[in-house]
Motif scaffolding. Structure first.
Motif, short mmCIF file in Angstrom:
data_model
loop_
_atom_site.label_atom_id
_atom_site.label_comp_id
_atom_site.label_asym_id
_atom_site.label_seq_id
_atom_site.Cartn_x
_atom_site.Cartn_y
_atom_site.Cartn_z
N LEU A 4 -18.95 -4.70 -9.53
CA LEU A 4 -18.11 -4.99 -9.33
C LEU A 4 -17.84 -6.97 -9.04
CD1 LEU A 4 -15.51 -2.03 -9.63
CD2 LEU A 4 -15.97 -2.58 -11.20
N ALA A 5 -17.38 -7.21 -10.00
CA ALA A 5 -17.68 -9.21 -9.20
C ALA A 5 -16.37 -9.16 -8.96
CB ALA A 5 -16.92 -9.36 -10.76
N THR A 6 -15.16 -9.00 -8.75
CA THR A 6 -14.07 -8.92 -7.57
C THR A 6 -13.06 -8.08 -7.32
OG1 THR A 6 -12.11 -9.00 -9.50
CG2 THR A 6 -13.31 -11.37 -9.33
N THR A 7 -13.86 -7.05 -7.39
CA THR A 7 -13.65 -5.96 -6.49
C THR A 7 -13.29 -5.53 -4.76
OG1 THR A 7 -13.00 -4.87 -8.54
CG2 THR A 7 -12.38 -3.25 -6.99
N VAL A 8 -11.95 -5.41 -4.13
CA VAL A 8 -12.54 -5.47 -2.99
C VAL A 8 -12.27 -4.03 -2.21
CG1 VAL A 8 -13.03 -7.59 -1.93
CG2 VAL A 8 -10.73 -6.74 -1.99
N THR A 9 -12.60 -3.50 -1.00
CA THR A 9 -11.31 -2.71 0.09
C THR A 9 -9.86 -2.47 -0.79
OG1 THR A 9 -13.22 -2.11 0.66
CG2 THR A 9 -11.87 -0.93 1.81
N GLY A 10 -9.13 -2.00 -1.17
CA GLY A 10 -7.85 -1.51 -0.97
C GLY A 10 -7.77 -2.24 -2.50
N ASP A 11 -8.71 -2.99 -2.85
CA ASP A 11 -7.67 -2.98 -4.53
C ASP A 11 -7.44 -1.66 -5.27
OD1 ASP A 11 -8.07 -5.84 -3.83
OD2 ASP A 11 -9.82 -5.99 -4.83
N THR A 12 -6.76 -1.81 -6.47
CA THR A 12 -6.85 -0.63 -8.07
C THR A 12 -6.78 -0.98 -9.32
OG1 THR A 12 -4.34 -0.35 -6.74
CG2 THR A 12 -4.84 1.33 -8.84
N LEU A 13 -8.25 0.32 -9.34
CA LEU A 13 -8.10 -0.54 -10.78
C LEU A 13 -7.90 0.33 -12.05
CD1 LEU A 13 -12.64 0.02 -10.06
CD2 LEU A 13 -11.00 -2.25 -10.32
N CYS A 14 -7.17 -0.64 -13.52
CA CYS A 14 -5.87 0.51 -13.86
C CYS A 14 -6.54 0.18 -15.01
CB CYS A 14 -5.05 0.35 -13.71
SG CYS A 14 -4.31 -1.61 -13.50
N THR A 15 -5.93 0.76 -16.43
CA THR A 15 -5.84 0.69 -18.04
C THR A 15 -4.46 0.50 -18.28
OG1 THR A 15 -6.44 3.08 -18.64
CG2 THR A 15 -8.10 1.15 -18.20
N GLY A 16 -4.37 0.35 -19.26
CA GLY A 16 -2.39 0.46 -19.80
C GLY A 16 -1.76 -0.05 -18.66
N GLU A 17 -0.79 0.04 -18.61
CA GLU A 17 0.34 -0.80 -17.74
C GLU A 17 0.00 -1.05 -16.82
OE1 GLU A 17 4.99 0.40 -16.11
OE2 GLU A 17 3.45 1.51 -17.65
N LYS A 18 0.25 -2.17 -15.44
CA LYS A 18 -0.37 -2.12 -14.32
C LYS A 18 -0.18 -1.26 -13.14
CE LYS A 18 -0.38 -6.39 -11.44
NZ LYS A 18 -0.43 -7.22 -11.16
N THR A 19 -1.15 -0.71 -13.04
CA THR A 19 -0.08 0.49 -11.16
C THR A 19 -1.35 -0.44 -10.16
OG1 THR A 19 -0.53 1.93 -12.68
CG2 THR A 19 -0.40 2.03 -10.27
N GLU A 20 -0.36 -1.14 -8.81
CA GLU A 20 -1.28 -1.90 -8.29
C GLU A 20 -0.99 0.11 -6.88
OE1 GLU A 20 -1.92 -4.65 -5.47
OE2 GLU A 20 -0.68 -5.36 -7.13
N LEU A 21 -2.03 0.95 -6.20
CA LEU A 21 -1.30 1.69 -5.43
C LEU A 21 -0.87 1.14 -4.12
CD1 LEU A 21 -4.33 4.39 -6.94
CD2 LEU A 21 -1.69 3.99 -7.52
N ASP A 22 -0.41 1.69 -3.51
CA ASP A 22 -0.64 1.26 -1.64
C ASP A 22 -1.91 0.76 -0.84
OD1 ASP A 22 2.41 0.96 -1.93
OD2 ASP A 22 3.08 3.08 -1.43
N GLY A 23 -2.48 -0.13 -0.35
CA GLY A 23 -3.67 -0.36 0.21
C GLY A 23 -3.47 0.07 1.42
N ILE A 24 -4.93 -0.25 2.15
CA ILE A 24 -4.69 -0.32 3.27
C ILE A 24 -4.04 -0.85 4.65
CG2 ILE A 24 -6.33 0.89 4.92
CD1 ILE A 24 -8.07 1.06 2.12
N ALA A 25 -3.69 -0.64 5.43
CA ALA A 25 -3.33 -1.45 6.38
C ALA A 25 -4.22 -1.75 7.87
CB ALA A 25 -1.41 -0.79 7.27
N PHE A 26 -5.39 -2.05 7.95
CA PHE A 26 -6.51 -2.55 8.86
C PHE A 26 -5.92 -2.80 9.85
CE2 PHE A 26 -8.37 -2.12 5.12
CZ PHE A 26 -9.98 -0.97 4.85
#
Length: 683
Positions: A368-390
């Motif tokens: 994957l080009a730009t995806t890092v740990t903590g990112d959400t991959l989605c289709t349709g309506e944009k959904t951003e799930l809660d990340g990880i508090a490191f």
């Protein structure tokens, strides 16, 4: 592997103190389920989940790893169990937090000999913060010194009455011979795979009665109707208790405890059955994104593996929809499209290609080009799930190439390693001319340097990071800077009188108060430029000068020989002479330290702060057996504080340290820094 719906999946994170047997338990689960070819051992480096060369070398987990297997019981059909084996040592907490983030429940291993340790406490806290159910496996019960009763007492003392024994081992002559099922009240003798019902041993009847009473109490407290019956003294039927326990475990109100041994496989089948019976499926645990395999896709990346040969591997859990090969998804953080190539399921390092990963399940995708740990991959309506508090990195060291010219390879390797480990940082400090890496602990930084060698072929050394001191002056002086040079043809001439004095700002404050054209206006910028080039290096130890005011008051020029360069040189001569006369002093960075520790350690922490030349500003209890100490400390004294605090508090302390200002360094400290700078310059 067959596809499973969200109802027939369990996502369970393995947590516990380092050395309590998480990886051995994962190996036992895989072996019994027939999901691995052999029963690997940590000591031999042959386990499924500890496959990284660093893990094999060090004989403990550094990375989290996914280990799925299939299991079925009479009442519950074939189920896929995704075990996420995580590191127990705090230096690698990032991977543990990633595993917790995508799990629906936690299985916490506890040593039958050592009992509750700091890693057990952290495991409970991580799972509690996420709000997921917890189950305990008291491991190493085959050891003659293991004591299930003592461990149970420790668990209850630490975590309360919700902790209840479900299966208690029977030991005779120091050996495991059977178990008591506290829920059913029956005891069994175990001989290999054969179980024979027996009477509860007389020596254990009181112990059983105590565990059974605790179990009834835990069941009652998880159900309001039962609690009322319990207080009224009415009888609670076995059916009511079983129903309450099942519900209580899934809601996190009851935490079952099983005693056994991962190495001898004792009670491992019991824990496998319990996973299916008591722990929630993704559908039952559905939260922020639900668990609908037919909806638009939402998948969360909780782990990244940087492989110099294969490339970047992103490990994800699907919360909604199905992530399919040869599809396009959107990275909710960046808004950019990501092309999905092949999709895999994982078992340790083994990748198996699949035609899709559905809601509730775990899979992986490469490159994957730009995806890092903590990112959400989605289709349709944009959904951003809660990340990880490191956690924030709290120990820093300079990293130096053993072979000159390898700096570029180090930088490139570190960037790739940072993709798989978000708990460390890289800083190219232009002031100290060092590349500094910051991490969670010394062991963490040591592993990073080892990975640079094993993965990217570059050898490095870790050294103490230089402290960015400053210099300033304490009195006002007026000095002349005169540059005159004649070498045939046009000469060079510049002459300035500059008054240097302290001021409150950081940057150089330049002014001119020239009368009568002693220095033409067109040379003023050259004088200022000369000074600005000089203040990057002080006269004591070569550190940048701050709080300096320079006023150009007088001077002279030559109509032919004067030039901008000549006045720059004249200004630099005035600077060097002026600062020597203006009582130069060394400034050291001061940080604000906030430490959270068990109350019993507060005195130790305060004494340690005093030894580091710190000033305690505030201290006090904050509840839950914890205390807070706030202080101001010289940053130069804090290089190994993370290690020292861990030692003082048995890893139960945490801290933050933030730069606040510069202060004049004591004479003995300043002298040492100046002498060290002279020695380095002499080299």
């Amino acid at each position: 592997m067959a596809k499973f719906s969200g109802d027939n999946i369990r996502n369970i994170v393995l947590l516990g103190h380092g050395g309590s047997g998480k990886t051995s338990l994962a190996e036992a689960l895989l072996h019994i389920a027939g999901a691995s070819d052999r029963f690997g051992k940590v000591t031999e480096g042959t386990t499924v989940t500890d496959y990284d060369p660093e893990e094999i070398k060090r004989k403990f987990s550094i990375n989290s790893a996914v280990a799925p297997f299939e299991w079925k019981t009479e009442k519950i059909g074939l189920t896929k169990v995704n075990i996420i084996d995580t590191p127990g040592y705090f230096d690698f907490v990032g991977d543990a937090l990633g595993g917790v983030r995508v799990a629906d429940s936690a299985l916490i291993t506890v040593s039958g000999k050592s009992g509750v340790q700091v890693g057990t406490e952290y495991a409970w806290q991580y799972a509690s913060d996420k709000g997921i159910p917890k189950m305990f496996f008291v491991n190493n019960m085959d050891d003659e010194n293991a004591d299930f009763g003592a461990v149970m007492k420790g668990l209850k003392d630490s975590f309360g009455t919700s902790v209840a024994a479900f299966r208690v081992p029977i030991k005779e002559g120091g050996k495991l011979t059977g178990y008591i099922n506290v829920v059913s009240g029956k005891a069994y003798k175990v001989d290999g795979d054969k179980e024979t019902e027996i009477s509860i041993p007389d020596a254990m009847k009181d112990e059983y009665d105590s565990y059974h009473d605790s179990l009834v109490e835990a069941a009652a407290e998880s159900d309001d109707e039962l609690l009322e019956k319990y207080f009224e003294g009415a009888e609670i039927t076995d059916e009511e208790m079983r129903r309450a326990l099942k519900s209580g475990v899934k809601t996190g109100k009851v935490s079952p405890v099983y005693g056994g041994s991962a190495v001898t496989l004792f009670a491992v089948r019991s824990i496998m059955d319990a996973m299916l019976k008591y722990l929630p499926s993704p559908v039952e645990a559905a939260g922020e994104a639900g668990c609908d395999a037919n909806g638009s896709t939402a998948a969360f990346v909780f782990k990244t593996v940087a492989d110099p040969f294969v490339g970047k591997l992103s490990i994800f859990r699907v919360y909604r929809g199905t992530l399919k090969p040869d599809s396009t998804v959107i990275n909710a953080r960046t808004g950019e499209n990501e092309r999905i190539g092949k999709v895999y399921t994982l078992r340790g390092k083994k990748q198996t290609e699949t035609d899709g990963v559905a809601a509730g399940d775990i899979g992986a995708v490469t490159k994957l080009a730009t995806t890092v740990t903590g990112d959400t991959l989605c289709t349709g309506e944009k959904t951003e799930l809660d990340g990880i508090a490191f956690p924030r990195p709290n120990i820093s060291m300079a990293i130096v190439a053993k072979v000159k010219g390898d700096e570029e390879k180090i930088s490139s390797g570190l960037v790739k390693l940072m993709e798989e480990d978000p708990t460390f940082r890289i800083d190219n400090n232009k002031e100290t001319h060092q590349m500094v890496i910051s991490g969670v602990g010394e062991q963490h930084l040591d592993v990073i340097s080892s990975k640079l060698k094993s993965k990217f072929g570059v050898s490095v050394e870790l050294t103490e990071a230089k402290v960015p001191y400053r210099e300033t002056i304490r009195k006002s002086v007026k000095v002349q800077g005169r540059h005159k040079k004649q070498s045939g043809g046009h000469g060079q001439f510049g002459d300035v009188w500059i008054e240097f004095s302290p001021h409150d700002g950081e940057d150089l404050l330049f002014e001119e108060k020239i009368f009568g054209g002693a220095v033409p206006k067109n040379f003023f910028p050259a004088v200022e430029k000369g000074l600005r080039e000089c203040v990057v290096k002080g006269v004591l130890a070569g550190y940048p000068v701050v709080g300096l005011k320079a006023v150009l008051t007088d001077g002279s020029y030559h109509p032919v020989d004067s030039s901008e360069m000549a006045f720059k040189i004249a200004a630099s001569l005035a600077y060097k002479e002026g600062l020597k006369q203006a009582s130069p002093v060394l400034l050291e960075p001061i940080g604000k330290l906030e430490v959270i520790v068990p109350s019993a350690n507060m005195g130790d922490v305060m004494g340690d702060v005093n030894k580091r030349r710190g000033r305690v500003l505030e201290m006090g209890e904050i509840g839950g057996g914890k205390a807070r100490v706030c202080a101001e400390v010289p940053m130069s004294e804090m290089g190994k504080y993370a290690t020292d605090l861990r030692s003082m508090t048995k890893a139960r302390g945490s801290f933050t340290l933030e730069f606040v200002r510069y202060e004049e360094a004591p004479a003995n400290v300043a002298q040492k820094v100046i002498e060290q700078a002279k020695a380095e310059n002499a080299e």
